[in-house]
Design a protein around this motif. Structure first.
Motif, PDB file in Angstrom:
ATOM      1  N   SER A  86       0.822  -1.210   0.000  1.00  0.00           N
ATOM      2  CA  SER A  86       0.000   0.000   0.000  1.00  0.00           C
ATOM      3  C   SER A  86       0.858   1.263   0.000  1.00  0.00           C
ATOM      4  O   SER A  86       0.481   2.280  -0.594  1.00  0.00           O
ATOM      5  CB  SER A  86      -0.934  -0.005   1.219  1.00  0.00           C
ATOM      6  OG  SER A  86      -0.230   0.252   2.423  1.00  0.00           O
ATOM      7  N   THR A 136      -3.791  -0.135   5.025  1.00  0.00           N
ATOM      8  CA  THR A 136      -4.484  -1.407   5.268  1.00  0.00           C
ATOM      9  C   THR A 136      -4.691  -1.710   6.743  1.00  0.00           C
ATOM     10  O   THR A 136      -5.526  -2.532   7.104  1.00  0.00           O
ATOM     11  CB  THR A 136      -3.692  -2.575   4.649  1.00  0.00           C
ATOM     12  OG1 THR A 136      -2.459  -2.748   5.366  1.00  0.00           O
ATOM     13  CG2 THR A 136      -3.386  -2.307   3.179  1.00  0.00           C
ATOM     14  N   ASP A 163       0.616   3.452   5.973  1.00  0.00           N
ATOM     15  CA  ASP A 163      -0.090   2.195   5.729  1.00  0.00           C
ATOM     16  C   ASP A 163      -1.597   2.444   5.657  1.00  0.00           C
ATOM     17  O   ASP A 163      -2.193   3.010   6.584  1.00  0.00           O
ATOM     18  CB  ASP A 163       0.236   1.208   6.858  1.00  0.00           C
ATOM     19  CG  ASP A 163      -0.650  -0.028   6.818  1.00  0.00           C
ATOM     20  OD1 ASP A 163      -1.097  -0.411   5.715  1.00  0.00           O
ATOM     21  OD2 ASP A 163      -0.885  -0.602   7.901  1.00  0.00           O
TER      22      ASP A 163
END
Length: 302
Positions: free
Chosen positions: A168, A193, A191
């Motif tokens: 990501s 996710t 990040d």
């Protein structure tokens, strides 16, 4: 000598669950050392996987020297060092290191020993080698089985979410990355996710290539891979042209680097430690040295 000394230290750590106090040489507890030091040896590399990188890189080269060396005294020395390194690898309890060595060592054997399988004088060596492997398998099977079946505190399960988290970030900074050595600082920040939440503060993705890609971008990962690919290409081209002893060096180094790549699929890899990084690039230098030496001799003959 380093392999021999690291084995002795690893054995002491494994049997006593204590450090010897060689802090000036790099012996220290890992951040989560209270868990790891009780079950795994780390030598002077602070973590068991770091010691595994060391052994898995050098084991194929020593195994190659056992096959190609004609001097009996040197051959005996290489056999001893190889066995100590193999014992040390087992004591790290590194599943990635075991897997990498299980692939790299048969490659060395198949490339270097296949021409000698029809020679009677080498049949005894083959028999003794197979016997040693069987004995080692029997002796260390309980340890290996226990490690594989034991609960790993979610270590293996964390690989996938960490990889997705790193990907990501790559999508956000695909060209130049987030900057060298910045991954740990920005992992949780960029990040998208939530996978990095596994770590309370800073963390690393357990994949050598995703780590490099995240920090240096697509340009960096291509350059990183090209360094090793060029070494593999040079070693392959020289393999059939150089004398048998030098082919042992090439195959041993090639297999050791391949082991690093395999282990790097499941761990941050050699680059997290300066000592293992220097050793990896020094091994690449051995391929370069054989190449230069061969070209020099070739010019002299022509």
């Amino acid at each position: 000598v380093s392999v021999f000394l690291e084995f002795l230290l690893a054995y002491y750590q494994y049997k006593t669950n204590q450090l010897l106090g060689l802090y000036a040489f790099g012996e220290t507890r890992y951040e989560f050392g209270e868990i790891y030091i009780q079950t795994r040896a780390s030598g002077t590399f602070s973590h068991a996987n770091g010691l595994a990188y060391f052994f898995e890189l050098l084991l194929p080269l020593f195994f190659a020297m056992v096959i190609v060396e004609e001097n009996k005294l040197l051959k005996f020395w290489y056999i001893c060092v190889f066995l100590f390194g193999l014992f040390g690898m087992i004591l790290t309890l590194s599943r990635g290191g075991w897997l990498a060595s299980a692939v790299s060592l048969p490659i060395v054997f198949s490339v270097l020993f296949r021409k000698r399988l029809t020679d009677r004088k080498y049949m005894l060596s083959l028999f003794l080698g197979l016997t040693a492997v069987i004995i080692l398998g029997i002796v260390f099977y309980p340890t290996i089985e226990k490690r594989i079946q034991a609960y790993d505190y979610g270590s293996a399960a964390s690989r996938r979410p960490l990889n997705l988290a790193a990907i990501s970030i790559i999508k956000q900074y695909p060209v130049t990355g987030v900057g060298m050595n910045n991954f740990a600082q920005v992992f949780r920040l960029y990040d998208t996710t939530g996978g990095s939440a596994i770590f309370r503060t800073r963390g690393l993705v357990h994949n050598l290539f995703l780590g490099v890609w995240t920090e240096t971008g697509t340009i960096g990962i291509i350059t990183f891979l090209w360094i090793f690919l060029s070494a593999f290409i040079v070693a392959t081209r020289l393999l059939t042209k150089v004398p048998f002893w030098y082919s042992g060096v090439l195959v041993g180094v090639f297999a050791g680097l391949l082991a690093q790549f395999l282990h790097g699929m499941f761990d941050p890899g050699f680059r997290v430690l300066m000592s293992t990084s220097m050793l990896v690039y020094s091994m690449i230098g051995l391929i370069g040295a054989v190449s230069v030496l061969y070209k020099t001799k070739d010019k002299q003959l022509s």
